[in-house]
Design a protein around this motif. Structure first.
Motif, PDB file in Angstrom:
ATOM      1  N   ALA A  23       0.837  -1.201   0.000  1.00  0.00           N
ATOM      2  CA  ALA A  23       0.000   0.000   0.000  1.00  0.00           C
ATOM      3  C   ALA A  23       0.871   1.250   0.000  1.00  0.00           C
ATOM      4  CB  ALA A  23      -0.907   0.008   1.225  1.00  0.00           C
ATOM      5  N   PHE A  25       0.543   5.517   0.238  1.00  0.00           N
ATOM      6  CA  PHE A  25      -0.300   6.667   0.564  1.00  0.00           C
ATOM      7  C   PHE A  25       0.561   7.915   0.455  1.00  0.00           C
ATOM      8  CE2 PHE A  25      -1.544   2.977   3.097  1.00  0.00           C
ATOM      9  CZ  PHE A  25      -2.872   2.815   2.725  1.00  0.00           C
ATOM     10  N   VAL A  49      -2.841  -1.281  -3.170  1.00  0.00           N
ATOM     11  CA  VAL A  49      -3.544  -0.087  -2.696  1.00  0.00           C
ATOM     12  C   VAL A  49      -2.743   1.180  -2.971  1.00  0.00           C
ATOM     13  CG1 VAL A  49      -4.407   1.090  -0.631  1.00  0.00           C
ATOM     14  CG2 VAL A  49      -4.795  -1.371  -0.929  1.00  0.00           C
ATOM     15  N   VAL A  51      -3.634   5.376  -2.403  1.00  0.00           N
ATOM     16  CA  VAL A  51      -4.581   6.433  -2.052  1.00  0.00           C
ATOM     17  C   VAL A  51      -3.836   7.760  -2.044  1.00  0.00           C
ATOM     18  CG1 VAL A  51      -6.193   7.374  -0.330  1.00  0.00           C
ATOM     19  CG2 VAL A  51      -6.016   4.895  -0.628  1.00  0.00           C
ATOM     20  N   ASN A  61      -0.796   8.633   8.506  1.00  0.00           N
ATOM     21  CA  ASN A  61      -1.711   7.889   9.374  1.00  0.00           C
ATOM     22  C   ASN A  61      -2.391   6.739   8.636  1.00  0.00           C
ATOM     23  OD1 ASN A  61      -1.873   9.018  12.252  1.00  0.00           O
ATOM     24  ND2 ASN A  61      -1.709  10.835  10.967  1.00  0.00           N
ATOM     25  N   MET A  62      -2.561   6.864   7.328  1.00  0.00           N
ATOM     26  CA  MET A  62      -3.017   5.723   6.528  1.00  0.00           C
ATOM     27  C   MET A  62      -1.942   4.628   6.524  1.00  0.00           C
ATOM     28  SD  MET A  62      -4.795   7.683   3.325  1.00  0.00           S
ATOM     29  CE  MET A  62      -6.141   8.850   3.607  1.00  0.00           C
ATOM     30  N   TYR A  64       0.112   4.190   8.929  1.00  0.00           N
ATOM     31  CA  TYR A  64       0.012   3.634  10.288  1.00  0.00           C
ATOM     32  C   TYR A  64      -1.088   2.557  10.357  1.00  0.00           C
ATOM     33  CZ  TYR A  64      -0.781   3.784  15.423  1.00  0.00           C
ATOM     34  OH  TYR A  64      -0.947   3.470  16.750  1.00  0.00           O
ATOM     35  N   GLY A  65      -2.230   2.855   9.751  1.00  0.00           N
ATOM     36  CA  GLY A  65      -3.341   1.901   9.761  1.00  0.00           C
ATOM     37  C   GLY A  65      -3.003   0.638   8.994  1.00  0.00           C
ATOM     38  N   ALA A  66      -2.454   0.797   7.778  1.00  0.00           N
ATOM     39  CA  ALA A  66      -2.119  -0.374   6.959  1.00  0.00           C
ATOM     40  C   ALA A  66      -1.029  -1.201   7.641  1.00  0.00           C
ATOM     41  CB  ALA A  66      -1.675   0.074   5.570  1.00  0.00           C
ATOM     42  N   ALA A  68      -0.398  -1.308  10.886  1.00  0.00           N
ATOM     43  CA  ALA A  68      -0.986  -1.940  12.074  1.00  0.00           C
ATOM     44  C   ALA A  68      -1.780  -3.174  11.685  1.00  0.00           C
ATOM     45  CB  ALA A  68      -1.880  -0.950  12.816  1.00  0.00           C
ATOM     46  N   ALA A  69      -2.290  -3.185  10.449  1.00  0.00           N
ATOM     47  CA  ALA A  69      -3.037  -4.339   9.955  1.00  0.00           C
ATOM     48  C   ALA A  69      -2.119  -5.311   9.199  1.00  0.00           C
ATOM     49  CB  ALA A  69      -4.191  -3.873   9.065  1.00  0.00           C
ATOM     50  N   MET A  71       0.390  -4.915   6.894  1.00  0.00           N
ATOM     51  CA  MET A  71       0.795  -4.773   5.502  1.00  0.00           C
ATOM     52  C   MET A  71       2.119  -4.024   5.369  1.00  0.00           C
ATOM     53  SD  MET A  71      -1.808  -6.334   4.462  1.00  0.00           S
ATOM     54  CE  MET A  71      -1.992  -6.270   2.684  1.00  0.00           C
TER      55      MET A  71
ATOM     56  N   ALA B  75      -8.164   8.382   8.959  1.00  0.00           N
ATOM     57  CA  ALA B  75      -7.038   8.060   8.068  1.00  0.00           C
ATOM     58  C   ALA B  75      -6.511   6.669   8.390  1.00  0.00           C
ATOM     59  CB  ALA B  75      -5.936   9.106   8.196  1.00  0.00           C
ATOM     60  N   VAL B  76      -6.399   6.358   9.684  1.00  0.00           N
ATOM     61  CA  VAL B  76      -5.925   5.035  10.090  1.00  0.00           C
ATOM     62  C   VAL B  76      -6.904   3.962   9.590  1.00  0.00           C
ATOM     63  CG1 VAL B  76      -5.439   3.545  12.080  1.00  0.00           C
ATOM     64  CG2 VAL B  76      -4.683   5.943  12.096  1.00  0.00           C
TER      65      VAL B  76
END
Lengths: 356, 249
Positions: A23, A25, A49, A51, A61-62, A64-66, A68-69, A71, B75-76
């Motif tokens: 991903a 971002f 991905v 974005v 922060n995107m 960070y989310g990816a 954390a999941a 990826m 965003a997260v």
């Protein structure tokens, strides 16, 4: 394998795709726009991905989310945008998440200029964002090396659960060079049992957080972080030495400036002046031990740090040599690039004036 | 012969929360927990919690969680949902987090029509930091940073986030609810369940604003705080469905 002509930013994007980036971002900023542009097409082709975020803050922060999941996620930007990402980098460190951040540095402060610079050295190598954290900082000096290091960046991020920054500059992003796509043995996938991907039959929930409200817990976490950093220093420090043996003067430079310094050193060899180049590849961890060894060889009279800044890495050189040898500095700043002739002249001056 | 008539939802972890007496976070957590259980999502859901009183939501709900930086939960959640489109993903955010520092992130998540759910807990004040004025603080309402009451000349008027976000085409479903009495609570449960259901159908961004209490920082008893939600907050923040594109997309 045959060589191909690639522009730096696009090559870095392609290298990330080949390194298994899941991903991307990002947010537009010159001089790195070809990275999000290239990724917008390539990631879609690969059914991965991409974005374009509303800001650099959202982009990190995107990531960070990816991350954390579970990826492999990355973002790229240039100096002012990297300033905005500092909060997110601190949270990545605090939650021990792997991520890759590319900084194609430009001259500051403020909006500054879009011309190349190395003036984000402090920001990258001291404590990114707030807190007591560090991140691995890789500094390629050309497009081939940038491409090779992208794979390492993702691998290091996963291995150490840390953000890794590729710290280059607008020169490397914008120029074209012939490169070779090396076949590298595939790394075994890194197990991420901590990732938030739904608990399924794991038997417990995962909570990815950087909050440790009890300061006793937070100190213990910080101590563990420092222990990890000691291991990274031992195992991941990288540098290159060119003609340091028998040199009278050791040039210390990274990235684009290392190439300029090397041109100066080669020019001086023709005049019988022996200058060697010590090039840190990891800016953090800084290759102190190797530099101390190279610069304290018999015959070395001085070290000269060359940077596209008002003098940032030179502080690490001084800390390393700690008075063992005189440390000089030559830099151009604000988006200006030093010329090999200027560096050569500075070397002549240092050696002739006996300041060494 | 005894019979179990009520028990802790399996969507909650077996721990005590840190919330103040009379705070509605616990009730809202329960409604999410029941939704996760009823839709069989505890094993797949990923929640993103805010900076604010709900920062520990990941310790209370029985699903995976990620703690975001202040305001950045949308965003997260975008990073999670885009890389795992089949997982149910939700953010749980307070009014300081969502309507102040995170205004850009929530707006753009809605603009992009991100396919996650946001549970927006609006108690018209900053709770965790000690009762400061929020973008949602009502006109005349006293807080520690509007000690003479919110003044429209000085602070402007409060923001209705559900209505604001519903102007965006990416918003699929927005409803404002409260949990101050049993009939309201049942409506809130239906709204939360509908939001998750629509998310799993992939039709767009889903948003439930829950009017909530903060007895500690409002300086009220739990009962008076619940009454204030019903009598005062709902006048400025009307309850009901604000947007529902189900069946039209």
């Amino acid at each position: 394998m045959s060589k191909e002509l690639w522009k730096g930013n696009e090559a870095i994007g392609e290298a990330a795709v080949r390194a298994g980036c899941d991903a991307y971002f990002g947010y537009p900023i010159t001089p790195q726009n070809e990275i999000p542009e290239y990724m917008s097409r390539r990631m879609q082709e690969e059914h991965r991905v991409f974005v374009q975020a509303e800001s650099e803050i959202a982009a990190i922060n995107m990531v960070y989310g990816a991350a954390a999941a579970g990826m492999r996620a990355m973002t790229s930007s240039s100096s002012p945008g990297i300033s905005l990402k500092q909060e997110g980098i601190s949270y990545l460190i605090g939650a021990e998440l792997p991520a890759v951040i590319v900084n194609m540095m430009r001259g500051g402060p403020g909006l500054g200029t879009i011309q190349p610079s190395q003036s984000d050295y402090f920001q990258a190598t001291r404590s990114p964002g707030h807190g007591d954290g560090r991140m691995i900082v890789l500094a390629p000096s050309g497009i081939q090396e940038a491409v090779d290091l992208m794979q390492d960046a993702f691998d290091l991020a996963d291995r150490w659960r840390t953000p890794v920054m590729m710290l280059a500059d607008g020169m490397i992003g914008q120029m074209m060079e012939p490169i070779e796509w090396k076949q590298r043995p595939a790394q075994p996938p890194v197990d991420k049992p901590w990732a938030a991907t739904g608990q399924a039959d794991r038997g417990h929930t995962n909570f990815v957080t950087s909050l440790r409200l009890d300061s006793v817990d937070n100190e213990a976490f910080n101590q563990a972080l420092q222990e990890k950093y000691s291991q990274i220093r031992e195992q991941e420090t990288r540098w290159e030495e060119i003609d340091c043996e028998g040199a009278e003067l050791i040039l210390v430079a990274f990235g684009t400036t290392a190439r300029i310094a090397l041109s100066a050193a080669r020019k001086l060899r023709q005049e019988g002046i022996k200058a060697g180049l010590f090039r840190p590849i990891t800016l953090w961890p800084f290759p102190s031990e190797a530099l101390l060894k190279a610069a304290t060889q018999p015959g070395v009279r001085a070290a000269l740090a060359v940077e596209m800044s008002a003098g940032q890495m030179v502080e690490d050189v001084r800390l390393t040599l700690c008075g063992a040898k005189p440390v000089h500095f030559f830099g151009r700043t604000g988006g200006m690039i030093p010329e090999p002739a200027q560096v050569a002249q500075e070397i002549r001056r240092i050696l002739k004036e006996g300041q060494a | 012969m005894s019979q179990i008539v009520y028990q802790r939802s399996a969507g909650l972890q077996d721990v005590e929360t840190h919330y103040c007496p009379g705070c509605h976070h616990g009730i809202i957590h329960k409604l999410i927990a029941e939704t996760l259980v009823e839709l069989d999502l505890c094993g797949t859901a990923v929640g993103v919690c805010p900076v604010g009183c709900a920062v520990y939501a990941g310790n209370y709900l029985n699903c995976d969680f990620i703690e975001a930086a202040h305001g950045r939960a949308p965003a997260v959640a975008t990073g999670v949902k885009r890389t795992h489109p089949y997982l149910p993903v939700f953010t749980y955010q307070g009014d300081g987090d969502l309507a102040a520092i995170g205004a850009a992130e929530i707006m753009h998540a809605a603009m992009r029509g991100e396919r996650f759910t946001t549970i927006f807990v609006n108690n018209a004040i900053y709770g965790m930091t000690g009762g400061q004025m929020a973008p949602t603080t009502l006109e005349g309402q006293k807080s520690t940073t509007s000690q003479l009451g919110r003044d429209r000349q000085h602070h402007g008027l409060p923001v209705r986030m559900a209505e604001l976000l519903s102007t965006l085409d990416g918003m699929a479903y927005a409803e404002r609810v409260c949990v101050a009495d049993m009939p309201s609570l049942h409506k809130a449960k239906r709204a939360i369940k509908k939001a998750f259901t629509l998310q799993m159908q992939g039709i767009g961004f889903t948003f439930v604003e829950v009017l909530s209490t903060c007895p500690t920082n409002w300086g009220m008893t739990p009962v008076a705080a619940g009454q204030w939600v019903k009598d005062t907050m709902t006048k400025y923040y009307p309850l009901g469905v604000i947007k529902d594109v189900e069946g039209t997309v």
